[in-house]
Design a protein around this motif. Structure first.
Motif, mmCIF file in Angstrom:
data_model
loop_
_atom_site.group_PDB
_atom_site.id
_atom_site.type_symbol
_atom_site.label_atom_id
_atom_site.label_comp_id
_atom_site.label_asym_id
_atom_site.label_seq_id
_atom_site.Cartn_x
_atom_site.Cartn_y
_atom_site.Cartn_z
ATOM 1 N N SER A 123 0.854 -1.186 0.000
ATOM 2 C CA SER A 123 0.000 0.000 0.000
ATOM 3 C C SER A 123 0.888 1.234 0.000
ATOM 4 O O SER A 123 2.043 1.185 0.412
ATOM 5 C CB SER A 123 -0.914 0.015 1.228
ATOM 6 N N TYR A 127 -2.254 8.924 0.028
ATOM 7 C CA TYR A 127 -1.710 7.776 0.731
ATOM 8 C C TYR A 127 -2.537 7.482 1.981
ATOM 9 O O TYR A 127 -3.325 8.301 2.424
ATOM 10 C CB TYR A 127 -0.263 8.056 1.172
ATOM 11 N N ARG A 128 -2.289 6.340 2.543
ATOM 12 C CA ARG A 128 -2.830 6.011 3.858
ATOM 13 C C ARG A 128 -1.860 6.590 4.876
ATOM 14 O O ARG A 128 -0.665 6.371 4.795
ATOM 15 C CB ARG A 128 -2.938 4.500 4.008
ATOM 16 N N THR A 139 1.768 4.602 1.607
ATOM 17 C CA THR A 139 1.551 5.217 2.913
ATOM 18 C C THR A 139 2.367 6.481 3.047
ATOM 19 O O THR A 139 3.363 6.679 2.345
ATOM 20 C CB THR A 139 1.961 4.257 4.049
#
Length: 90
Positions: free
Chosen positions: A51, A75-76, A53
């Motif tokens: 992912s 992003y996370r 981030t």
């Protein structure tokens, strides 16, 4: 209210009339067991699935939340835990 996961045994239902009159609702989600989560992480690791981030300091959480409210996310966000300790000591 959102229920994540489930109790091992049935639970008595809330008074439905109170929910209806106050326009409240209940939703639920199954998140999987620790074993299922580990299986998913192993699969992602094996296949290079990651992912995107952005690591932020604890004092940047308000800005991150504002970005989320504006749907201005790339992003996370992940909070760098050492910054939590830094702030606690000041």
């Amino acid at each position: 209210m959102t229920l994540v996961g489930a109790l091992e045994h049935d639970h008595s239902a809330p008074q439905l009339f109170n929910l209806i009159m106050k326009r409240h609702s209940i939703a639920g989600s199954l998140i999987g067991s620790i074993a299922e989560t580990q299986e998913m992480l192993d699969f992602c690791g094996k296949h290079g699935i990651t992912s995107d981030t952005e690591l932020i300091a604890m004092n940047q959480t308000n800005e991150a939340y504002e970005s989320r409210l504006k749907s201005d996310l790339k992003y996370r966000f992940m909070i760098y835990i050492n910054t939590l300790r830094d702030e606690a000591s000041t």
